[in-house]
Design a protein around this motif. Structure first.
Motif, PDB file in Angstrom:
ATOM      1  N   THR A 142       0.835  -1.219   0.000  1.00  0.00           N
ATOM      2  CA  THR A 142       0.000   0.000   0.000  1.00  0.00           C
ATOM      3  C   THR A 142       0.869   1.268   0.000  1.00  0.00           C
ATOM      4  OG1 THR A 142      -1.793  -1.231   1.035  1.00  0.00           O
ATOM      5  CG2 THR A 142      -1.919   1.161   1.153  1.00  0.00           C
ATOM      6  N   GLY A 166      -2.839   8.220  11.090  1.00  0.00           N
ATOM      7  CA  GLY A 166      -2.808   6.771  11.313  1.00  0.00           C
ATOM      8  C   GLY A 166      -1.375   6.272  11.367  1.00  0.00           C
ATOM      9  N   ARG A 167      -1.083   5.402  12.354  1.00  0.00           N
ATOM     10  CA  ARG A 167       0.289   4.920  12.555  1.00  0.00           C
ATOM     11  C   ARG A 167       0.373   3.395  12.524  1.00  0.00           C
ATOM     12  NH1 ARG A 167       0.990   6.322  19.039  1.00  0.00           N
ATOM     13  NH2 ARG A 167      -1.145   5.856  19.595  1.00  0.00           N
ATOM     14  N   SER A 168      -0.424   2.770  11.657  1.00  0.00           N
ATOM     15  CA  SER A 168      -0.359   1.304  11.587  1.00  0.00           C
ATOM     16  C   SER A 168       0.966   0.870  10.971  1.00  0.00           C
ATOM     17  CB  SER A 168      -1.514   0.754  10.739  1.00  0.00           C
ATOM     18  OG  SER A 168      -1.304   1.060   9.377  1.00  0.00           O
ATOM     19  N   VAL A 171       0.503   0.772   6.925  1.00  0.00           N
ATOM     20  CA  VAL A 171       0.348   2.001   6.123  1.00  0.00           C
ATOM     21  C   VAL A 171       1.060   3.204   6.776  1.00  0.00           C
ATOM     22  CG1 VAL A 171      -1.207   3.504   4.845  1.00  0.00           C
ATOM     23  CG2 VAL A 171      -1.957   1.190   5.368  1.00  0.00           C
ATOM     24  N   HIS A 194      -2.193  10.493  15.316  1.00  0.00           N
ATOM     25  CA  HIS A 194      -2.902   9.291  15.775  1.00  0.00           C
ATOM     26  C   HIS A 194      -3.908   9.711  16.827  1.00  0.00           C
ATOM     27  CE1 HIS A 194      -0.013   9.779  18.984  1.00  0.00           C
ATOM     28  NE2 HIS A 194       0.927   9.834  18.046  1.00  0.00           N
ATOM     29  N   THR A 195      -4.480   8.761  17.542  1.00  0.00           N
ATOM     30  CA  THR A 195      -5.573   9.136  18.469  1.00  0.00           C
ATOM     31  C   THR A 195      -5.092   9.959  19.666  1.00  0.00           C
ATOM     32  OG1 THR A 195      -5.361   7.016  19.590  1.00  0.00           O
ATOM     33  CG2 THR A 195      -7.043   7.157  17.883  1.00  0.00           C
ATOM     34  N   ALA A 213      -5.096   7.369   6.733  1.00  0.00           N
ATOM     35  CA  ALA A 213      -5.219   5.909   6.878  1.00  0.00           C
ATOM     36  C   ALA A 213      -5.661   5.613   8.308  1.00  0.00           C
ATOM     37  CB  ALA A 213      -3.892   5.232   6.568  1.00  0.00           C
ATOM     38  N   VAL A 214      -6.920   5.951   8.597  1.00  0.00           N
ATOM     39  CA  VAL A 214      -7.425   5.780   9.960  1.00  0.00           C
ATOM     40  C   VAL A 214      -8.568   4.754  10.073  1.00  0.00           C
ATOM     41  CG1 VAL A 214      -6.743   8.057  10.813  1.00  0.00           C
ATOM     42  CG2 VAL A 214      -8.940   7.806   9.700  1.00  0.00           C
ATOM     43  N   GLY A 215      -9.318   4.587   8.999  1.00  0.00           N
ATOM     44  CA  GLY A 215     -10.460   3.673   9.061  1.00  0.00           C
ATOM     45  C   GLY A 215     -11.686   4.292   9.702  1.00  0.00           C
ATOM     46  N   VAL A 234      -6.520   6.602   1.993  1.00  0.00           N
ATOM     47  CA  VAL A 234      -6.273   5.151   2.032  1.00  0.00           C
ATOM     48  C   VAL A 234      -7.489   4.405   2.591  1.00  0.00           C
ATOM     49  CG1 VAL A 234      -4.659   3.362   2.826  1.00  0.00           C
ATOM     50  CG2 VAL A 234      -3.828   5.679   2.448  1.00  0.00           C
ATOM     51  N   VAL A 236     -10.752   2.499   3.587  1.00  0.00           N
ATOM     52  CA  VAL A 236     -11.800   1.728   2.906  1.00  0.00           C
ATOM     53  C   VAL A 236     -12.811   1.364   3.982  1.00  0.00           C
ATOM     54  CG1 VAL A 236     -12.367  -0.322   1.551  1.00  0.00           C
ATOM     55  CG2 VAL A 236     -10.144   0.769   1.250  1.00  0.00           C
ATOM     56  N   THR A 276      -2.685  -1.499  -4.522  1.00  0.00           N
ATOM     57  CA  THR A 276      -2.071  -2.436  -3.574  1.00  0.00           C
ATOM     58  C   THR A 276      -1.751  -3.775  -4.247  1.00  0.00           C
ATOM     59  OG1 THR A 276      -3.128  -1.304  -1.735  1.00  0.00           O
ATOM     60  CG2 THR A 276      -2.394  -3.536  -1.312  1.00  0.00           C
TER      61      THR A 276
HETATM   62  P1  NAP Z   1      -5.408   0.525  11.694  1.00  0.00           P
HETATM   63  O1  NAP Z   1      -4.420  -0.531  12.009  1.00  0.00           O
HETATM   64  O2  NAP Z   1      -6.850   0.273  11.901  1.00  0.00           O
HETATM   65  O3  NAP Z   1      -4.987   1.822  12.517  1.00  0.00           O
HETATM   66  C1  NAP Z   1      -5.714   3.020  12.427  1.00  0.00           C
HETATM   67  C2  NAP Z   1      -4.813   4.159  12.816  1.00  0.00           C
HETATM   68  O4  NAP Z   1      -5.566   5.365  12.756  1.00  0.00           O
HETATM   69  C3  NAP Z   1      -4.286   4.049  14.254  1.00  0.00           C
HETATM   70  O5  NAP Z   1      -2.922   4.449  14.276  1.00  0.00           O
HETATM   71  C4  NAP Z   1      -5.150   5.027  15.032  1.00  0.00           C
HETATM   72  O6  NAP Z   1      -4.465   5.628  16.098  1.00  0.00           O
HETATM   73  C5  NAP Z   1      -5.437   6.077  13.978  1.00  0.00           C
HETATM   74  N1  NAP Z   1      -6.675   6.804  14.204  1.00  0.00           N
HETATM   75  C6  NAP Z   1      -7.917   6.303  14.412  1.00  0.00           C
HETATM   76  N2  NAP Z   1      -8.822   7.301  14.581  1.00  0.00           N
HETATM   77  C7  NAP Z   1      -8.109   8.451  14.466  1.00  0.00           C
HETATM   78  C8  NAP Z   1      -8.458   9.815  14.545  1.00  0.00           C
HETATM   79  N3  NAP Z   1      -9.709  10.196  14.780  1.00  0.00           N
HETATM   80  N4  NAP Z   1      -7.480  10.748  14.361  1.00  0.00           N
HETATM   81  C9  NAP Z   1      -6.199  10.366  14.127  1.00  0.00           C
HETATM   82  N5  NAP Z   1      -5.805   9.082  14.054  1.00  0.00           N
HETATM   83  C10 NAP Z   1      -6.749   8.135  14.219  1.00  0.00           C
HETATM   84  O7  NAP Z   1      -5.193   1.123  10.248  1.00  0.00           O
HETATM   85  P2  NAP Z   1      -4.806   0.516   8.837  1.00  0.00           P
HETATM   86  O8  NAP Z   1      -4.749  -0.960   8.849  1.00  0.00           O
HETATM   87  O9  NAP Z   1      -3.655   1.332   8.395  1.00  0.00           O
HETATM   88  O10 NAP Z   1      -6.108   0.927   7.979  1.00  0.00           O
HETATM   89  C11 NAP Z   1      -6.562   2.254   7.891  1.00  0.00           C
HETATM   90  C12 NAP Z   1      -7.607   2.344   6.798  1.00  0.00           C
HETATM   91  O11 NAP Z   1      -6.978   2.082   5.544  1.00  0.00           O
HETATM   92  C13 NAP Z   1      -8.734   1.318   6.908  1.00  0.00           C
HETATM   93  O12 NAP Z   1      -9.929   1.903   6.414  1.00  0.00           O
HETATM   94  C14 NAP Z   1      -8.291   0.210   5.987  1.00  0.00           C
HETATM   95  O13 NAP Z   1      -9.380  -0.536   5.467  1.00  0.00           O
HETATM   96  C15 NAP Z   1      -7.608   0.997   4.905  1.00  0.00           C
HETATM   97  N6  NAP Z   1      -6.589   0.252   4.162  1.00  0.00           N
HETATM   98  C16 NAP Z   1      -6.700   0.279   2.811  1.00  0.00           C
HETATM   99  C17 NAP Z   1      -5.743  -0.369   2.051  1.00  0.00           C
HETATM  100  C18 NAP Z   1      -5.834  -0.323   0.565  1.00  0.00           C
HETATM  101  O14 NAP Z   1      -5.239  -1.118  -0.130  1.00  0.00           O
HETATM  102  N7  NAP Z   1      -6.564   0.646   0.022  1.00  0.00           N
HETATM  103  C19 NAP Z   1      -4.692  -1.065   2.658  1.00  0.00           C
HETATM  104  C20 NAP Z   1      -4.604  -1.040   4.056  1.00  0.00           C
HETATM  105  C21 NAP Z   1      -5.572  -0.373   4.806  1.00  0.00           C
HETATM  106  P3  NAP Z   1      -3.920   4.797  17.395  1.00  0.00           P
HETATM  107  O15 NAP Z   1      -2.672   4.123  16.914  1.00  0.00           O
HETATM  108  O16 NAP Z   1      -3.648   5.857  18.400  1.00  0.00           O
HETATM  109  O17 NAP Z   1      -5.009   3.836  17.757  1.00  0.00           O
END
Ligand code: NAP
Length: 295
Positions: A142, A166-168, A171, A194-195, A213-215, A234, A236, A276
């Motif tokens: 990604t 987002g800090r996953s 991504v 991040h949060t 990339a937060v979801g 990012v 979805v 991706t």
């Molecule tokens: P994740 O593991 O769910 O982590 C979400 C991140 O966002 C965490 O670091 C969280 O902070 C932060 N966050 C949540 N709410 C927030 C807010 N209100 N303000 C600031 N930061 C916030 O994330 P992920 O796996 O990277 O996925 C994120 C999104 O991208 C999802 O919708 C997923 O479906 C999508 N995605 C899409 C693809 C693609 O190919 N298009 C690939 C991967 C992911 P904390 O760390 O403090 O909890």
């Protein structure tokens, strides 16, 4: 102003066309056929459709692809043995274990067992470490796709304020690292939110480029961004179902309002998503070239 759309569908098609030519050349000039194995444990419907899409794309590009589907109760030891077998298999250049794995299997243990030279998902610590050091490695798909989207749509990152939400590990953290590398498509000043970030709006309002990339569906609104910002969305998020049962998707950015202020924006669907799988194919071709001593 209405933003220019950065189409991941079109850019990924262009990359796939290039890969098709490369795969044909590899076969005709060097007798090399890139090989990918996808390993799926259990019957998660989303994972099934991701794996099917990966195999279909591989097949369309002329990449040899094998799909292994294992029952939900597969043991960690059996999965490790399969990974080991694939590590030894000369026909296989790339190994993809579809995540998430069932709870009784330690994901890290499985991912770390993959030969780093076949780690086309770019999740092995050896590849993560090399990425951070700026060395040649498999980039996670990604973030790799985001780099291509920015590059191919002419977005300059050097000297820009890039704010990532987002800090996953898959991504946020890797794209932050890539954006600050001292090279083309890097050289940015990076802020990672991040949060626990105190005032996320303060950061997004001064950003030249926002990578969300937060979801959380439609989290970023027009009043949180400045005029002329570039948006890579990012997220979805499934926000409902259409009459024919198809999922209705939304990104992390409120597309309709933000596009009126942004210079460029990726849509959801059709933005980062299609990139991706394409980058997985690019990594597999790279792995085949490396294995054949061609790179
Ligand atoms: P994740 O593991 O769910 O982590 C979400 C991140 O966002 C965490 O670091 C969280 O902070 C932060 N966050 C949540 N709410 C927030 C807010 N209100 N303000 C600031 N930061 C916030 O994330 P992920 O796996 O990277 O996925 C994120 C999104 O991208 C999802 O919708 C997923 O479906 C999508 N995605 C899409 C693809 C693609 O190919 N298009 C690939 C991967 C992911 P904390 O760390 O403090 O909890």
């Amino acid at each position: 102003m209405s933003a220019e759309i950065i189409s991941g569908t079109e850019i990924s098609k262009a990359i796939k066309d290039e890969l098709k030519v490369e795969v044909t050349d590899l076969k005709e000039k060097h007798g090399v056929v890139p090989g990918l194995v996808t390993i799926l444990v259990g019957e998660n419907p989303a994972s099934q459709s991701y794996v099917a899409a990966k195999n279909k794309t591989a097949h369309a590009l002329g990449i040899h692809s094998e799909q292994v589907t294992l029952p939900e109760d597969t043991t960690e030891a059996d999965l490790l043995a399969l990974v080991d077998k694939c590590n030894m298999d000369d026909k296989i250049n790339g190994i993809l274990v579809q995540l998430p794995l069932p709870k009784h299997i330690d994901e890290a243990k499985i991912l770390y067992a993959i030969d780093p030279d076949k780690d086309v998902d770019g999740f092995h610590p050896v590849n993560v470490g090399k990425m951070v050091l700026g060395e040649q490695c498999f980039l996670p798909c990604t973030p790799h796709g985001i780099l291509e989207l920015l590059e191919r749509s002419g977005v300059e990152t050097s000297g820009k304020e890039v704010v990532i939400l987002g800090r996953s590990n898959i991504v946020g953290k890797p794209i932050a690292n890539l954006m600050l590398q001292k090279r083309h498509s890097g050289n940015a000043t990076v802020t990672l939110c991040h949060t626990r970030t105190k005032d996320t709006d303060f950061h997004t309002r001064r950003a030249d480029i926002i990578i969300a990339a937060v979801g959380v569906p439609n989290l970023v609104k027009a009043d949180q961004v400045k005029d002329g910002v570039v948006i890579i969305d990012v997220g979805v998020n499934r926000i409902g179902k259409s009459k024919n049962g198809k999922a209705i998707l939304a990104g992390d950015v409120d597309f309709d309002s933000v596009r009126e202020k942004a210079a460029k924006i990726t849509p959801v669907p059709g933005g980062v998503g299609p990139m991706t799988i394409t980058m997985l194919m690019k990594n597999t071709v790279q792995a085949a070239k490396q294995a054949a001593g061609l790179e």
